[in-house]
Scaffold this motif. Structure first.
Motif, mmCIF file in Angstrom:
data_model
loop_
_atom_site.group_PDB
_atom_site.id
_atom_site.type_symbol
_atom_site.label_atom_id
_atom_site.label_comp_id
_atom_site.label_asym_id
_atom_site.label_seq_id
_atom_site.Cartn_x
_atom_site.Cartn_y
_atom_site.Cartn_z
ATOM 1 N N VAL A 166 -13.800 -22.819 18.154
ATOM 2 C CA VAL A 166 -12.889 -23.771 17.529
ATOM 3 C C VAL A 166 -11.500 -23.151 17.535
ATOM 4 C CG1 VAL A 166 -14.645 -24.833 16.055
ATOM 5 C CG2 VAL A 166 -13.359 -22.867 15.196
ATOM 6 N N SER A 167 -10.490 -23.998 17.532
ATOM 7 C CA SER A 167 -9.107 -23.542 17.415
ATOM 8 C C SER A 167 -8.650 -23.740 15.980
ATOM 9 C CB SER A 167 -8.197 -24.325 18.363
ATOM 10 O OG SER A 167 -8.585 -24.133 19.707
ATOM 11 N N ARG A 168 -7.707 -22.908 15.572
ATOM 12 C CA ARG A 168 -7.244 -22.988 14.191
ATOM 13 C C ARG A 168 -5.725 -22.882 14.116
ATOM 14 N NH1 ARG A 168 -5.711 -18.640 9.943
ATOM 15 N NH2 ARG A 168 -6.076 -19.680 7.954
ATOM 16 N N HIS A 169 -5.111 -23.815 13.381
ATOM 17 C CA HIS A 169 -3.743 -23.666 12.907
ATOM 18 C C HIS A 169 -3.800 -23.195 11.462
ATOM 19 C CE1 HIS A 169 -0.712 -24.716 15.825
ATOM 20 N NE2 HIS A 169 -1.393 -25.764 16.237
ATOM 21 N N GLN A 170 -2.737 -22.526 11.013
ATOM 22 C CA GLN A 170 -2.782 -21.857 9.722
ATOM 23 C C GLN A 170 -2.326 -22.725 8.545
ATOM 24 O OE1 GLN A 170 -0.121 -18.496 10.045
ATOM 25 N NE2 GLN A 170 1.655 -19.774 10.465
ATOM 26 N N ASP A 171 -1.788 -23.918 8.782
ATOM 27 C CA ASP A 171 -1.218 -24.675 7.673
ATOM 28 C C ASP A 171 -2.267 -25.511 6.945
ATOM 29 O OD1 ASP A 171 -1.105 -26.090 10.217
ATOM 30 O OD2 ASP A 171 -0.149 -27.730 9.153
ATOM 31 N N ARG A 172 -1.880 -25.929 5.741
ATOM 32 C CA ARG A 172 -2.758 -26.725 4.895
ATOM 33 C C ARG A 172 -1.913 -27.742 4.135
ATOM 34 N NH1 ARG A 172 -7.918 -24.841 1.390
ATOM 35 N NH2 ARG A 172 -8.266 -23.644 3.293
ATOM 36 N N ILE A 209 0.076 -19.985 2.640
ATOM 37 C CA ILE A 209 -1.268 -19.932 2.094
ATOM 38 C C ILE A 209 -1.611 -18.496 1.705
ATOM 39 C CG2 ILE A 209 -2.017 -21.948 3.387
ATOM 40 C CD1 ILE A 209 -3.382 -20.110 5.382
ATOM 41 N N THR A 210 -2.662 -18.350 0.911
ATOM 42 C CA THR A 210 -3.052 -17.052 0.385
ATOM 43 C C THR A 210 -4.392 -16.633 0.977
ATOM 44 O OG1 THR A 210 -4.273 -17.953 -1.495
ATOM 45 C CG2 THR A 210 -1.890 -17.687 -1.769
ATOM 46 N N LYS A 211 -4.872 -15.471 0.556
ATOM 47 C CA LYS A 211 -6.174 -14.992 1.021
ATOM 48 C C LYS A 211 -7.279 -15.985 0.679
ATOM 49 C CE LYS A 211 -5.188 -10.043 1.003
ATOM 50 N NZ LYS A 211 -5.513 -8.719 0.424
ATOM 51 N N LYS A 212 -7.132 -16.689 -0.426
ATOM 52 C CA LYS A 212 -8.137 -17.672 -0.833
ATOM 53 C C LYS A 212 -8.311 -18.740 0.244
ATOM 54 C CE LYS A 212 -8.949 -21.242 -4.372
ATOM 55 N NZ LYS A 212 -8.661 -22.432 -3.542
ATOM 56 N N GLU A 213 -7.206 -19.279 0.761
ATOM 57 C CA GLU A 213 -7.283 -20.325 1.788
ATOM 58 C C GLU A 213 -7.783 -19.754 3.123
ATOM 59 O OE1 GLU A 213 -5.379 -21.617 -1.523
ATOM 60 O OE2 GLU A 213 -4.365 -20.124 -0.248
ATOM 61 N N HIS A 214 -7.351 -18.550 3.456
ATOM 62 C CA HIS A 214 -7.859 -17.920 4.682
ATOM 63 C C HIS A 214 -9.376 -17.763 4.606
ATOM 64 C CE1 HIS A 214 -4.092 -17.000 6.662
ATOM 65 N NE2 HIS A 214 -3.617 -16.395 5.599
ATOM 66 N N LYS A 215 -9.857 -17.299 3.462
ATOM 67 C CA LYS A 215 -11.291 -17.074 3.300
ATOM 68 C C LYS A 215 -12.050 -18.393 3.385
ATOM 69 C CE LYS A 215 -14.624 -14.057 2.185
ATOM 70 N NZ LYS A 215 -15.810 -14.894 2.329
ATOM 71 N N GLU A 216 -11.512 -19.453 2.771
ATOM 72 C CA GLU A 216 -12.163 -20.765 2.836
ATOM 73 C C GLU A 216 -12.255 -21.246 4.281
ATOM 74 O OE1 GLU A 216 -10.833 -22.532 -1.555
ATOM 75 O OE2 GLU A 216 -9.877 -23.259 0.273
ATOM 76 N N HIS A 240 -1.418 -14.807 13.874
ATOM 77 C CA HIS A 240 -1.862 -15.209 12.547
ATOM 78 C C HIS A 240 -1.793 -14.023 11.582
ATOM 79 C CE1 HIS A 240 -3.816 -19.318 13.300
ATOM 80 N NE2 HIS A 240 -3.152 -18.999 14.406
ATOM 81 N N ASP A 241 -2.122 -14.297 10.335
ATOM 82 C CA ASP A 241 -2.052 -13.294 9.282
ATOM 83 C C ASP A 241 -3.050 -12.165 9.547
ATOM 84 O OD1 ASP A 241 -2.675 -12.046 6.557
ATOM 85 O OD2 ASP A 241 -1.057 -13.401 6.022
ATOM 86 N N GLN A 242 -2.643 -10.930 9.254
ATOM 87 C CA GLN A 242 -3.536 -9.791 9.441
ATOM 88 C C GLN A 242 -4.851 -9.977 8.683
ATOM 89 O OE1 GLN A 242 -3.587 -6.813 11.244
ATOM 90 N NE2 GLN A 242 -2.018 -7.895 12.396
ATOM 91 N N TYR A 243 -4.792 -10.590 7.537
ATOM 92 C CA TYR A 243 -6.013 -10.780 6.755
ATOM 93 C C TYR A 243 -7.022 -11.642 7.510
ATOM 94 C CZ TYR A 243 -9.172 -12.038 2.964
ATOM 95 O OH TYR A 243 -10.293 -12.245 2.199
ATOM 96 N N PHE A 244 -6.544 -12.628 8.253
ATOM 97 C CA PHE A 244 -7.485 -13.474 8.981
ATOM 98 C C PHE A 244 -8.099 -12.719 10.162
ATOM 99 C CE2 PHE A 244 -9.284 -17.010 11.314
ATOM 100 C CZ PHE A 244 -9.819 -17.756 10.277
ATOM 101 N N TYR A 245 -7.326 -11.872 10.824
ATOM 102 C CA TYR A 245 -7.925 -11.038 11.867
ATOM 103 C C TYR A 245 -8.971 -10.101 11.257
ATOM 104 C CZ TYR A 245 -4.104 -12.549 14.960
ATOM 105 O OH TYR A 245 -3.234 -13.291 15.717
ATOM 106 N N ASP A 246 -8.690 -9.585 10.061
ATOM 107 C CA ASP A 246 -9.678 -8.752 9.365
ATOM 108 C C ASP A 246 -10.964 -9.539 9.118
ATOM 109 O OD1 ASP A 246 -7.898 -6.636 9.266
ATOM 110 O OD2 ASP A 246 -7.230 -7.059 7.224
ATOM 111 N N LEU A 247 -10.819 -10.795 8.704
ATOM 112 C CA LEU A 247 -11.994 -11.634 8.479
ATOM 113 C C LEU A 247 -12.774 -11.830 9.774
ATOM 114 C CD1 LEU A 247 -10.592 -14.425 6.109
ATOM 115 C CD2 LEU A 247 -12.175 -12.589 5.489
ATOM 116 N N CYS A 248 -12.056 -12.039 10.870
ATOM 117 C CA CYS A 248 -12.727 -12.209 12.165
ATOM 118 C C CYS A 248 -13.515 -10.952 12.527
ATOM 119 C CB CYS A 248 -11.703 -12.530 13.251
ATOM 120 S SG CYS A 248 -10.941 -14.159 13.075
ATOM 121 N N ASP A 249 -12.941 -9.779 12.247
ATOM 122 C CA ASP A 249 -13.661 -8.527 12.489
ATOM 123 C C ASP A 249 -14.952 -8.485 11.684
ATOM 124 O OD1 ASP A 249 -11.550 -7.672 14.078
ATOM 125 O OD2 ASP A 249 -10.656 -6.411 12.526
#
Length: 768
Positions: A295-301, A308-315, A335-344
């Motif tokens: 899937v592809s992802r854009h970061q906005d909400r 957005i915050t870590k809460k939205e990235h995690k969701e 994208h945000d470093q936190y989201f790459y961390d989540l992907c890892d």
């Protein structure tokens, strides 16, 4: 020792470009109080073309404790869109051009230790000729929309001024199931006036915190320089990072010591893996075939934009995991470093890319900013095991067939391979790039953004095109980088058709296309466009302004469209049952068809308390001729799997007349191209004769950009394509398209008569 101090809270903001706002002594008492992440386009960025673009200011007071005197002090921005000027205590520290990467400035010489300091930041999201993106089908939200930090470091430290990177690169030289050979490439900075002797330590810990490998080296660092130091490491019998099966992470604990003092340290999670793409067999991770269901992802909400915050990235990650995806294309920027961390951590295979998209600058022809953003993307994300593909462009051919564009795409590929030879390069070609164009042979792999079944033709056309492309280019690793259709959950029908915007067509489209992809394992990846609806200020279709509605979920992440469950049934092992078209409540039919998506072995349908029938299928269970009683009907689907049951319930209201609110108004239908023009009334008695079109005259084969440059052909277009000109917000997206291409996307608008009428006048005009 290094300290990171977050500065997100208590900023002052003004939505205008004011004089003297950079000065330390400035009265900002009447400015708005905000916290970072922040954008000034949270509301207007996804509600129509007119959103605020321009320079705005942020100010904040901060202190640096006297205990930190004698250290280096840096200000760090994790994302600020798009041209950012930073001032501390009235002094200009510098400007960063680009809205998606980390950047830092050294503020040591201007900061006051123990007293008040003022930071003033001017952020401007105006599109300028030498910063990317120039034009794209998403909103460019302005603001400081990611974290801001102070970083305190010793004068000897892992480099903080290396394009926003960590100053450490965990290079995977050779990885097998028996051994991982790694080089720790470190950049060590000595800002002292004399040379310094230090020891570099590296402890490689496994997931249980036990030492898997280690290394050390003594180094003499020259004064006032940054030195590259490499340290070889071997991990015996490594546990491989293996996608969603086992996203195993090690941790590299690196430190610099001088005598008995640790003067700097970093802890970097990493995973080891090896991978390849085969043109005939697809993607392989650690020697095993892995289907990249992406899937592809854009970061906005919604109502937040990019802030957005870590809460939205995690969701977002939890939804992507639920649908069963194994890969994510993080479009169309860093994208945000936190989201790459989540992907890892979650085992997602990632395609990461820069915003070199749609149109290249018309004046800056060296691609300086595109190259800068590519270097930043790679260096800041080098240590993420999830990233396996670097994307160098997306649909850059929209801006026309320009030699400087081709040259820059090649240079970006070469730059990427130089920066990181351990990963594969890729690119996303726009749908009208010919199958044998040289774009197909520049990068290691290729993706195509194809929209059969929405912008062109029908969904079934994917099969013929994919097979023909593969036959023509058997040596090319082909993926589908984008595919999708608009789906607006307000609209419903029993007879779904292309461009009707209904949830039923959106679902049928994805079911049809996925079945085609599933039968072609040589596709190295496929990416749904998009996981979530997103802000696209230039759009106005289906009755929704400023929004792209192709997502599997709504912009606010509140509703999963039926197509979400179609993919979950095919991709996920989490058992479930889902009745489709539940929002299609009012039914004027005596009998209806009920479709159920499930990954259970069988599904039983119960209608108004009576068992209707049981079906066995793979993912889509269809129940025909389900009779409805007058008034409200209750339909229940019960799935069974390994002795467990799973249920879903829908309610359908039998009515006398169809509910007109379920159909898109005629003025809002017909697809995006139909909204670009006010078409003229043609002579009903017009006779169509055969036209001879030669290369020395203009015709519908020419692009809009070419036709608008010539005053004579421009007048023809103004006659037939009323209201569409260089001032139209969609012009930049369309100028590289020929009228023939537009006609293939909207043949109901560009009828045979219309094309004949346009060509009859264009062929009278000779090319210069």
């Amino acid at each position: 020792m290094r300290k990171v101090i977050n500065l997100n809270d208590a900023w002052k903001f003004i939505k205008e470009n004011v004089q003297d706002a950079m000065n330390q002594v400035y009265d900002d008492a009447n400015w708005e109080s905000v916290n970072v992440p922040h954008t000034w386009n949270a509301i207007d960025g996804a509600n129509g073309f007119d959103f605020y673009k321009g320079a705005c200011w942020y100010r904040k007071e901060f202190t640096v404790d006297t205990i930190n005197a004698g250290n280096k002090v840096y200000i760090e921005f994790n994302g600020s869109n798009s041209v950012t000027d930073v001032y501390v205590n009235g002094q200009h520290l510098g400007q960063h051009r680009g809205g998606y990467s980390i950047f830092r400035f050294d503020i040591t010489d201007v900061v006051t230790f123990g007293g008040k300091n003022t930071i003033a930041v001017k952020v401007d999201n105006t599109v300028v000729e030498d910063v990317y993106p120039q034009m794209a089908d998403f909103t460019f939200f302005g603001g400081i929309y990611r974290d801001v930090n102070l970083v305190i470091a010793s004068h000897v430290h892992f480099d903080l001024m290396d394009h926003g990177s960590q100053g450490v690169y965990i290079v995977q030289d050779e990885v097998t199931k028996e051994q991982a050979s790694i080089t720790l490439k470190t950049r060590l900075t000595n800002d002292h006036e004399e040379e310094k002797k230090v020891r570099l330590w590296a402890d490689m810990l496994d997931a249980e915190g036990k030492t898997a490998a280690y290394g050390a080296k003594e180094i003499v660092l020259p004064a006032g320089q940054t030195t590259v130091v490499e340290l070889p490491i071997k991990i015996e019998n490594p546990i491989l990072w293996n996608g969603r099966k086992n996203a195993y992470m090690y941790e590299a604990n690196l430190s610099l010591t001088s005598y008995n003092d640790v003067i700097d340290e970093l802890s970097i999670p990493f995973g080891v893996r090896f991978f390849k793409v085969d043109p005939e067999k697809g993607f392989f991770l650690n020697g095993e075939h892995l289907r990249l269901n992406g899937v592809s992802r854009h970061q906005d909400r919604k109502d937040m934009g990019w802030a957005i915050t870590k809460k939205e990235h995690k969701e977002d990650m939890e939804f992507i995991k639920e649908v069963g995806a194994t890969s994510i294309r993080l479009a169309h920027y860093q994208h945000d470093q936190y989201f790459y961390d989540l992907c890892d951590r979650e085992g997602m295979v990632v395609w990461a890319e820069i915003p070199f998209i749609s149109i290249m600058s018309k004046t800056e022809l060296e691609g300086i900013n595109a190259k800068q953003q590519m270097v930043e993307l790679i260096r800041q994300n080098y240590n993420h095991p999830s990233i396996m593909f670097w994307g160098v462009q997306n649909e850059i051919q929209i801006g026309g067939n320009r030699p400087e564009v081709r040259k820059l795409v090649k240079e970006l590929n070469e730059l990427t391979k130089k920066e990181d030879p351990t990963r594969l390069t890729t690119q996303a070609n726009v749908m009208f790039v010919p199958d044998t164009d040289e774009y197909n042979y520049i990068t290691d792999t290729i993706g195509y953004n194809k929209y059969y079944g929405w912008y062109q033709g029908k969904a079934e056309d994917f099969a013929e095109w994919i097979d023909a492309y593969h036959a023509t280019n058997p040596q090319v690793s082909l993926g589908i980088s984008e595919y999708g259709a608009e789906g607006i959950i307000q609209y419903h029908t029993n007879d779904p058709k292309v461009k009707d915007y209904t949830e039923e067509y959106h679902t049928l489209y994805h079911e049809t296309v996925w079945n085609i992809f599933a039968d072609r394992p040589f596709l190295w990846s496929t990416y749904v466009w998009n996981m979530f609806d997103f802000g696209a200020n230039i759009r106005d279709e289906g009755g929704v302004k400023g929004r792209n509605n192709k997502g599997l979920m709504t912009y606010d992440r509140k509703i999963k469209k039926d197509a979400f469950y179609m993919y979950k049934a095919n991709w996920s092992d989490e058992k479930f049952v889902h009745i489709t078209s539940k929002r299609f409540v009012d039914r004027a039919d005596e009998k209806i068809t009920v479709k159920v998506y499930s990954n259970c072995e069988d599904v039983t349908l119960v209608v108004n308390g009576t068992t209707y029938t049981t079906e066995r299928n793979r993912a889509a269970f269809t129940f025909n001729d389900v009779a409805l009683e007058d008034g409200m009907n209750t339909v229940k689907a019960i799935g069974t799997s390994e002795g467990n049951t799973f249920e879903d319930t829908a309610h359908f209201n039998k009515v006398d007349e169809p509910n007109p609110s379920y159909l898109v108004p005629e003025s809002d239908g017909g697809g995006v191209v139909a909204n670009w023009f006010d078409m003229p009334d043609l002579d009903e008695d017009m006779e169509i004769e055969e036209l001879v079109i030669t290369d020395d005259v203009y015709s519908t084969r020419n692009t809009l950009g070419e036709l608008y440059k010539n005053e004579e052909t421009k007048k023809v277009l103004e006659k037939y394509l009323k209201g569409f000109n260089e001032d139209n917000p969609m012009f930049g997206m369309a100028e590289g398209m020929s009228i023939d291409m537009l006609a293939s996307m909207a043949d109901d608008i560009f009828t045979e008569k219309m094309m004949y009428a346009i060509n009859k006048e264009l062929i009278k005009i000779k090319k210069a």
